[in-house]
Design an enzyme around this catalytic site. Structure first.
Site, PDB file in Angstrom:
ATOM      1  N   CYS A  15      19.045   6.856  24.513  1.00 43.86           N
ATOM      2  CA  CYS A  15      20.119   7.324  25.464  1.00 43.86           C
ATOM      3  C   CYS A  15      20.759   7.629  26.500  1.00 43.86           C
ATOM      4  O   CYS A  15      19.640   7.515  27.698  1.00 43.86           O
ATOM      5  CB  CYS A  15      19.788   9.081  25.405  1.00 43.86           C
ATOM      6  SG  CYS A  15      20.802  10.823  25.155  1.00 43.86           S
ATOM      7  N   CYS A  58      26.955   5.037  24.695  1.00 40.97           N
ATOM      8  CA  CYS A  58      26.071   6.732  23.953  1.00 40.97           C
ATOM      9  C   CYS A  58      25.490   5.464  22.372  1.00 40.97           C
ATOM     10  O   CYS A  58      26.310   4.761  21.777  1.00 40.97           O
ATOM     11  CB  CYS A  58      26.747   7.393  23.630  1.00 40.97           C
ATOM     12  SG  CYS A  58      26.138   8.669  22.304  1.00 40.97           S
TER      13      CYS A  58
HETATM   14  N1  DGL Z   1      23.095   9.173  21.838  1.00 41.21           N
HETATM   15  C1  DGL Z   1      22.837   9.873  23.073  1.00 41.21           C
HETATM   16  C2  DGL Z   1      23.154   8.906  23.959  1.00 41.21           C
HETATM   17  O1  DGL Z   1      23.150   7.759  23.952  1.00 41.21           O
HETATM   18  C3  DGL Z   1      24.228  10.835  23.386  1.00 41.21           C
HETATM   19  C4  DGL Z   1      24.526  11.966  22.115  1.00 41.21           C
HETATM   20  C5  DGL Z   1      24.680  13.580  22.623  1.00 41.21           C
HETATM   21  O2  DGL Z   1      25.510  13.937  23.165  1.00 41.21           O
HETATM   22  O3  DGL Z   1      23.161  14.144  22.254  1.00 41.21           O
HETATM   23  O4  DGL Z   1      24.157   9.693  24.724  1.00 41.21           O
END
Ligand code: DGL
Length: 263
Positions: free
Chosen positions: A71, A186
């Site tokens: 993430c 993301c």
């Molecule tokens: N999947 C997450 C990232 O790589 C974020 C998604 C969210 O806003 O929770 O930033």
């Protein structure tokens, strides 16, 4: 050996699928902090303490050989804190692929598509200063895309115009040059890559760092002795953990499709 992958939702699965290809014999515990989704809008201080607190329990319960923060929103904020708080666990982070984008762009116009949290981070700005000072980097913070990706992967209907509204600011035309690389910063976004390609005003490279993250984890593991008696995972069993304790049916099916048993 076992790996723990962490994200706010299903985005980290884009990293898991690459990790599985490279490390088919390792075990995976996938943790979706869906009770806290989306991370993108959390204030930094609260998100930092929330993740540190959660990890104390996760590492205690699962004792992974390595933890991948799959993430960007979390990694650009807490990697140093996690390493300091849990020095016995090696961590791999996922941060915007600004360096490879700067190396590959021909036009010099690069966009970074990310959550509002990631585009605000000092860490992200430092990456640009260090590796892309010769480029024009546009940071595009999207409020909606992580949620739209969740909807899309659950089989829900996602309107083209809603996606287009989020990606349109990535496309810059300036002095006869055009953006030629968009960094998917993301982990949710690669699930929408085909939609992005179809809707893009002109073709660009959509840079997904998932494989590079998996390679980094593989190289760390390759240099690591197995820990005796580590973990509570049964032989051959890959798990998915949801902090809500209550993933919906579509997500349960998705996890099963990824070979993860809901714990
Ligand atoms: N999947 C997450 C990232 O790589 C974020 C998604 C969210 O806003 O929770 O930033």
């Amino acid at each position: 050996m076992s790996l723990l992958l962490f994200d706010s939702g299903i985005g980290g699965l884009t990293v898991l699928r690459e990790a599985r290809v490279l490390m088919p014999s390792h075990r995976f515990v996938y943790v979706a902090d869906d009770a806290a989704f989306p991370f993108g809008e959390w204030p930094q201080k609260e998100l930092r303490s929330h993740i540190l607190e959660l990890f104390a329990g996760l590492l205690e319960n699962h004792r992974p050989d390595i933890a991948i923060i799959a993430c960007n929103t979390a990694s650009t904020l807490v990697m140093d804190d996690l390493r300091k708080a849990f020095p016995d666990t090696p961590f791999v982070g996922t941060v915007p692929a600004i360096k490879p984008a700067a190396e590959r762009t021909r036009s010099g116009l690069v966009s970074v598509l990310a959550t509002p949290g990631t585009v605000k981070r000092e860490y992200t700005k430092e990456l640009i200063r260090s590796f892309a000072s010769q480029c024009h980097v546009r940071l595009v913070g999207s409020r909606e895309l992580a949620r739209l990706a969740e909807e899309h992967i659950r089989g829900g209907i996602v309107a083209d115009e809603d996606v287009l509204a989020e990606i349109a600011p990535c496309f810059v035309e300036e002095g006869g040059r055009r953006t030629d690389i968009v960094v998917l910063a993301c982990t949710h976004y690669p699930f929408l890559a085909n939609v992005f390609r179809r809707l893009a005003p002109w073709p660009v490279d959509w840079l997904d760092p998932a494989e590079a993250i998996a390679r980094r984890a593989l190289s760390l593991l390759a240099n690591m002795p197995a820990r005796p008696g580590g973990g509570d995972i049964e032989e051959g069993e890959d798990l998915a953990i949801f902090t809500s304790g209550n993933p919906d049916f579509a997500v349960q099916r998705l996890m099963n499709g990824f070979g993860l048993k809901i714990a």
